[in-house]
Design an enzyme around this catalytic site. Sequence first.
Site, mmCIF file in Angstrom:
data_model
loop_
_atom_site.group_PDB
_atom_site.id
_atom_site.type_symbol
_atom_site.label_atom_id
_atom_site.label_comp_id
_atom_site.label_asym_id
_atom_site.label_seq_id
_atom_site.Cartn_x
_atom_site.Cartn_y
_atom_site.Cartn_z
ATOM 1 N N ASP A 49 16.987 -52.652 8.979
ATOM 2 C CA ASP A 49 16.455 -53.464 7.813
ATOM 3 C C ASP A 49 16.448 -52.611 6.425
ATOM 4 O OD1 ASP A 49 14.520 -52.609 9.454
ATOM 5 O OD2 ASP A 49 12.830 -53.549 8.496
ATOM 6 N N HIS A 77 13.411 -44.467 7.058
ATOM 7 C CA HIS A 77 13.376 -44.726 8.238
ATOM 8 C C HIS A 77 14.862 -45.305 8.666
ATOM 9 C CE1 HIS A 77 12.169 -47.204 11.578
ATOM 10 N NE2 HIS A 77 11.990 -48.384 11.011
ATOM 11 N N TYR A 130 0.933 -58.558 10.685
ATOM 12 C CA TYR A 130 1.909 -57.437 10.778
ATOM 13 C C TYR A 130 1.311 -56.373 11.246
ATOM 14 C CZ TYR A 130 5.258 -53.950 8.256
ATOM 15 O OH TYR A 130 6.196 -53.011 8.048
ATOM 16 N N HIS A 145 8.263 -53.520 2.946
ATOM 17 C CA HIS A 145 8.202 -54.915 3.030
ATOM 18 C C HIS A 145 7.054 -55.518 2.164
ATOM 19 C CE1 HIS A 145 11.066 -55.061 6.289
ATOM 20 N NE2 HIS A 145 10.536 -54.198 6.935
ATOM 21 N N HIS A 155 13.079 -59.159 13.633
ATOM 22 C CA HIS A 155 13.387 -58.338 15.000
ATOM 23 C C HIS A 155 14.019 -59.442 15.984
ATOM 24 C CE1 HIS A 155 10.182 -55.002 14.316
ATOM 25 N NE2 HIS A 155 11.596 -54.767 13.861
ATOM 26 N N HIS A 214 6.776 -46.646 12.533
ATOM 27 C CA HIS A 214 6.590 -47.025 13.797
ATOM 28 C C HIS A 214 7.486 -46.764 14.820
ATOM 29 C CE1 HIS A 214 9.177 -50.916 13.593
ATOM 30 N NE2 HIS A 214 9.241 -50.272 12.550
ATOM 31 N N ASP A 262 7.618 -48.731 6.436
ATOM 32 C CA ASP A 262 6.880 -49.892 7.030
ATOM 33 C C ASP A 262 5.405 -50.066 7.006
ATOM 34 O OD1 ASP A 262 9.299 -51.418 7.897
ATOM 35 O OD2 ASP A 262 9.387 -50.040 9.393
ATOM 36 N N GLU A 290 15.796 -47.850 10.585
ATOM 37 C CA GLU A 290 15.992 -49.382 11.265
ATOM 38 C C GLU A 290 16.920 -50.062 10.399
ATOM 39 O OE1 GLU A 290 12.197 -51.019 12.700
ATOM 40 O OE2 GLU A 290 13.288 -52.555 13.886
HETATM 41 FE FE1 FEO Z 1 11.113 -50.544 11.144
HETATM 42 FE FE2 FEO Z 1 11.144 -52.566 8.596
HETATM 43 O O1 FEO Z 1 11.860 -51.442 9.795
#
Ligand code: FEO
Length: 397
Positions: free
Chosen positions: A83, A79, A193, A226, A23, A146, A165, A81
Amino acid sequence: MKRLVSENVWWVGKIDWELKKFHGSEYSTHKGSSYNAYLIREEKTVLVDSVWLPFAKEFVDNLEAEVGLANIDFIVQNHAEIDHSGGLPELLSRRPGLPIYCTANAVKSLKGLHHQDWNFRVVKSGDSVDIGNGKKLVFVEAPMLHWPDSMFTYIAGGAVLFPNDAFGQHYASEFMFNDLVDQDELWAECIKYYANILTPFASLVTKKIEEVVGMNLPVEVIAPSHGIIWRKDPLQIVKKYAEWAADYQEDRITVFYDSMWDGTRKLAEGIAQGISEASPSTSVVVRNAAKTDKNDVITDVFRSKAVLAGSPTVNRGILNAMAGIMEEISGLRFKGKKAAAFGCYGWSGESPKLLSESLVKAGFELVDDGFKCLWEPDAAAVEAAREYGRLFAKRLV
Ligand code: FEO
């Protein structure tokens, strides 16, 4: 290199051993991370999520070599994002028109991030798609877990949950599975996390867990986006999230501060000593906010029943490191924790008042007006800080 996760489910992601910040520079990843993409190979071949943009070509080349891009029937994007969606531009440039199943909010996010109008198939909670061999994918929207677009995907008939996530950790390991990795390392990364990413959404975590558990679905594997994959007692991480989301705290007090000439450090250590004397069973941790990883300080705060925030008064304000971490803590919206402030000063002495205001804004309940010391603490002032620590601990009871 693809690796088998469950029957006909393969991990096809990327372990990022080098990652030290995530991030931007907001989250320290002492143990690296991974971007977990998965391939389901039933009558349909389905890609679940992809990887961070720098690894896009490597990711798609591996898919081509090991699976054959022509064999993929569709993508599930849980999701948007970057990544997890970073591989899409490369993949879709080589497989134009490939359908992407995602939420309506994910369409907005994916368009906003990639500026492409791909072949989106919008799904809602309860929608499903048949993948053959008696199995289907069931979608469960998980807004604000999230991001507004977040979604879980479940293989009905396969008992695998892909929560993206949620339930993840930034933890690179070749072992891949929760029963194989060092348990202390695993749980340290899990709580860090949760504390740093999911704390603001605690009430939504609780509701989503109740909803998913209430569906009484068999879950043999939880495969997050992750870190390691939960296959031994996979619901243990769900139970832990339920515990953490319920205004979690331990018998722990975090004293965090910054100091210019060690005066406020001496107060911090005196206060910590006093707390320990009054409440020997309480775990007291002392962290210099300018010298300690901020995500680790935040994890300590998350675990604590109370905190003490310290800074000397500088230019009628507080030191930069304390201002920064208080801003971060304010956004996380901790609940049910008590607090006070302290600091040295030479003339105006506003810092405890300013820190107290920040603590209240961040949702902490003030125990008192705090503790301050004019100039460098001498032996009597350090003793006064110890006495203040003793009183602070007693006021929590
Ligand atoms: Fe919300 Fe692992 O990205």
